[in-house]
Design an enzyme around this catalytic site. Structure first.
Site, short mmCIF file in Angstrom:
data_model
loop_
_atom_site.label_atom_id
_atom_site.label_comp_id
_atom_site.label_asym_id
_atom_site.label_seq_id
_atom_site.Cartn_x
_atom_site.Cartn_y
_atom_site.Cartn_z
N HIS A 1 0.84 -1.20 0.00
CA HIS A 1 0.00 0.00 0.00
C HIS A 1 0.88 1.25 0.00
O HIS A 1 2.07 1.20 0.27
CB HIS A 1 -0.89 0.02 1.25
CG HIS A 1 -0.10 0.07 2.53
ND1 HIS A 1 0.54 -1.05 3.05
CD2 HIS A 1 0.18 1.10 3.39
CE1 HIS A 1 1.16 -0.72 4.17
NE2 HIS A 1 0.96 0.58 4.41
N ASP B 1 0.96 5.10 1.86
CA ASP B 1 0.41 5.80 3.02
C ASP B 1 -0.18 7.14 2.59
O ASP B 1 0.33 7.79 1.66
CB ASP B 1 1.49 6.06 4.07
CG ASP B 1 1.98 4.77 4.71
OD1 ASP B 1 1.23 3.80 4.72
OD2 ASP B 1 3.14 4.77 5.21
N HIS C 1 4.85 -0.09 -0.09
CA HIS C 1 5.49 -0.99 0.87
C HIS C 1 4.46 -1.92 1.49
O HIS C 1 3.24 -1.73 1.36
CB HIS C 1 6.20 -0.18 1.96
CG HIS C 1 5.28 0.73 2.75
ND1 HIS C 1 4.79 1.91 2.26
CD2 HIS C 1 4.76 0.61 4.01
CE1 HIS C 1 4.01 2.49 3.15
NE2 HIS C 1 3.97 1.72 4.23
N ARG D 1 4.18 -8.33 17.78
CA ARG D 1 4.98 -7.18 17.34
C ARG D 1 4.15 -5.91 17.46
O ARG D 1 2.97 -5.89 17.08
CB ARG D 1 5.44 -7.39 15.90
CG ARG D 1 6.27 -6.23 15.34
CD ARG D 1 6.51 -6.37 13.85
NE ARG D 1 7.26 -5.24 13.33
CZ ARG D 1 7.15 -4.76 12.10
NH1 ARG D 1 6.30 -5.34 11.24
NH2 ARG D 1 7.87 -3.73 11.70
#
Length: 745
Positions: free
Chosen positions: A674, A676, A726, A736
């Site tokens: 995607h 940002d 990314h 995480r």
């Protein structure tokens, strides 16, 4: 400045015991003129106090000959702070003068506990001669103690109209005549006695009395707070009366005045040329001694940020723990777990521990009084080190430094970051409250460095155990119906002298000092500290920015530019240290404590439009009311990096979204490719790969470049739109966490 460290080194000192109640100090040198040889300073001092030692030091500096009356006697002259008194002085003076026969003798009779000399006998005698009278009294602008005598005082063309009995000088026969009719009690008023003589025209003429109305010889400070300033000239300091443009020879701090402040400088205690001339006198190096036993009092009276850090610093004090006894007073239930954790982990290191908990419901004055009382009862207690929890003691040698100063009561100067607030007052107002001395700003900003005699200290200070068992033996030093405990304590200290002497207030009590010869630390702001969250310190970026940075910003952040710590693992992707491990842990724990993680679906009512193209399981910063703090973080710590790495671009650190994302194999392990919705994106790793989780990372598809081992606390910064398509790589085990900001949408 510490002006009580002995009597200096300028001239030889002769101290002769004349009688049990009389001492003669310092014979005038043979080089002095005959008139100066005829001058004798006479004073009454039943007890050797800090103020008396300061007086002697200034007398010796100028080579005055001093006779001290009343040494070792009980003071019966009353308490000037509550009622007139001082008749004992007149009785002792009369008896002493009866033994003197030289009619050329000139007598200077002055108080001593709150008096300093500003010049030498030559100047004093010159000005006395110019007065053209046989007896000269100091003057005041206020009449005391009988206002009904006001109309009887002669009018003066210029200057003060009323007599002050704290200082006068004249020829021996005239002074003998003046006091020959004294038949009063020791507790009667000397001021009233001399005033009635002066206001009687016949006696005034017969004795030949006048007043030093323009303060050429004597400067009384009561009622003259705004008239007197320091004058620095050629390595010497004088007091200057700006109202009459005079340089008085003798300065008398009668009433609640600033004699201690002036005594920090006059005559050469501190100068611009040489700095402090006495700060290294009578030091007590600890290397040559067994470490004194210190009772450390810790006081927690309100919710306070960074208490865990406070106890870490307490533990780091460079002083043998087996020579420390701990007294902890905690009035705040919110901090009970902090105290318990410290005592559980480290309590066995200390000689002894007393812990007063919130449920005991002891008030603060009682707790502070109890600390002092415990030291009084323990003959081995050499010092009490009182330390409020809001004090940030950065210097781990603080306790050692204070003890080595070898003073009865001393505080390290601490300030509030970015403000002129400190833990001391430079002066007092006429009613005994705060007043700013002319040197206060220079001391706080360390443009003047030394050990300063001040009327008030708070928050952190050292006081001698022997002092608590003598002059400060009152068990209620912190108690008052009208004053806060710190003000009540300093009020008592300023006025406390067992078997005191003359008309004193500031000068008659125990001297308090503050030192700024080292950097010691600062004090926290506690005004807006909230306790409703798990890690409340996270929200302190506005109130206590320096402490927030030390706690939460990576220790190498300030070295980023200097040491070129910014890495570029992929094209136009910058990687730099930002958060400490504590910051990462607190933010993760705060989010888990909040617990309202999104479901990871496209429908999201938290964002404008209610639809998320690339959803994550997350919590937004504004959900925990952390959005203002987060923007402050971006402006202070991210924007400078952005402007350095992307020349010509200046961010306003605006963001639509800032959130913490959670990746779990059985929940949301990864994120599809995607762009940002940002000009640039910040991605901060909040835990450690290999320790807390397996897998994870970020891949930039256009460059076929991945960051697969993100470092905890390090930030990835990359463009958001167009170039840096990314994806989030799969987390294969553990959990995480990352903090993400879409900046400048």
């Amino acid at each position: 400045m510490s002006s009580v460290r002995g009597c200096g080194k300028k001239n030889s000192l002769v101290l002769q015991v004349v009688a049990p109640q009389c001492l003669v100090l310092q014979k005038v040198s043979s080089e002095s003129g005959s008139a100066e040889k005829n001058l004798l300073v006479v004073t009454v001092a039943t007890k050797e106090t800090d103020g008396f030692r300061r007086f002697l030091r200034s007398a010796k500096h100028f080579n005055y000959s001093v006779k001290v009356l009343g040494q070792g006697l009980k003071w019966e002259g009353g308490d000037y702070m509550s009622a007139p008194g001082g008749g004992q002085k007149v009785r002792l003076l009369k008896a002493a003068l009866d033994q003197m026969k030289d009619e050329d003798q000139i007598i200077l009779f002055i108080d001593s506990y709150d008096v300093i000399f500003a010049s030498d006998p030559r100047e004093l005698l010159k000005k006395f001669k110019q007065a053209k009278h046989k007896v000269v009294f100091s003057s005041e602008s206020l009449i005391w103690p009988d206002r009904h005598l006001e109309d009887k005082h002669p009018h003066v063309r210029e200057g003060n109209r009323f007599l002050g009995s704290g200082g006068f000088m004249g020829f021996l026969p005239n002074i003998k005549e003046m006091i020959s009719n004294w038949t009063g009690a020791d507790s009667d008023s000397d001021q009233l006695f001399f005033t009635r003589i002066y206001t009687d025209p016949a006696k005034r003429k017969s004795i030949n009395i006048t007043l030093d109305s323009k303060c050429r010889l004597f400067q009384n400070l009561h009622g003259a707070l705004d008239e007197v300033v320091l004058k620095f000239e050629d390595g010497r300091v004088r007091a200057r009366n700006v109202l009459y443009d005079t340089l008085p020879v003798i300065v008398h701090g009668n009433g609640p005045t600033k004699i201690n402040y002036l005594g920090n400088y006059i005559p050469n205690i501190w100068t611009f040329e040489g700095g402090c001339s006495v700060c290294d006198e009578n030091l007590r190096p600890l290397e040559a001694l067994q470490h004194p036993l210190v009772m450390v009092g810790v006081f927690i009276q309100q919710p306070t940020p960074f208490v865990t850090v406070f106890f870490e610093r307490l533990l780091q004090l460079q002083y043998p723990k087996n020579r420390l006894k701990l007294f902890i007073y905690n009035q705040e239930a919110h901090h009970k777990h902090h105290v318990d954790a410290f005592l559980r982990d480290h309590g066995n290191l200390y000689e002894n521990i007393k812990n007063i908990e919130p449920e005991e419901e002891m008030d603060a004055p009682s707790a502070r009084n109890l600390l002092f009382e415990l030291c009084r009862r323990d003959e081995g207690c050499d010092y009490v080190f009182s330390l409020d929890v809001e004090v940030v003691l950065k210097n781990d040698k603080t306790l050692k430094i204070l003890i080595e100063q070898n003073l009865p009561m001393i505080a390290p100067m601490i300030t509030r970051s970015g403000r002129l607030w400190s833990n001391f007052w430079g002066a007092l107002s006429a009613d005994g409250y705060y007043a700013r001395s002319e040197d206060y700003v220079d001391i706080v900003q360390e443009r003047r460095v030394g050990v300063w005699n001040v009327p008030y200290v708070s928050s952190v200070f050292l006081v001698g155990g022997s002092l608590l068992r003598s002059d400060l033996s009152d068990p209620e030093l912190f108690s008052s119906d009208v004053l806060d405990p710190d003000m009540a304590f300093c009020h008592h200290v300023r006025r406390k002298v067992c078997d005191g002497a003359t008309r004193q207030s500031l000068g008659s009590g125990v001297f308090m000092f503050v030192t700024n010869m080292h950097t010691f630390g600062r004090i926290l702001s506690t005004e807006n500290y909230q306790t409703t969250r798990l890690h409340n310190d996270l929200w302190q970026i506005f109130e206590n920015p320096v402490d927030w940075q030390e706690r939460y910003i990576h220790q190498n952040y300030t070295l980023i530019m200097k040491d070129k710590l910014i890495e570029m693992p992929c094209p136009d992707v910058y990687w730099f240290p930002l958060f400490t491990n504590v910051a990462c842990d607190h933010l993760v724990e705060e989010m888990e404590h909040h617990g309202k993680w999104s479901g990871g679906g496209n429908v999201d009512k938290r964002i404008q439009g209610g639809y998320e193209n690339v959803p994550t399981i997350d919590i937004h910063m504004n959900q925990i009311s952390f959005d203002k703090e987060w923007r402050k973080l971006l402006m202070e710590y991210v924007a400078p990096i952005t402007e350095k790495m992307y020349p010509g671009y200046y961010t306003q650190a605006l963001f639509d979204l800032a959130f913490v994302v959670r990746y779990k194999p059985d929940e949301q392990p990864s994120l599809r490719p995607h762009h940002d919705a940002s000009t640039f994106t910040i991605n901060i790793a909040l835990n450690q790969v290999g320790l807390d989780y397996q897998g994870g990372g970020c891949r930039f598809l256009r460059y076929n470049c991945s960051v697969t081992a993100p470092r905890k606390g390090w930030a990835l910064m990359h463009p958001g739109r167009l170039t840096h398509y990314h994806e989030g790589l799969p987390t294969t085990a553990g959990v995480r966490y990352i903090a993400v900001s879409f900046v400048d949408p």
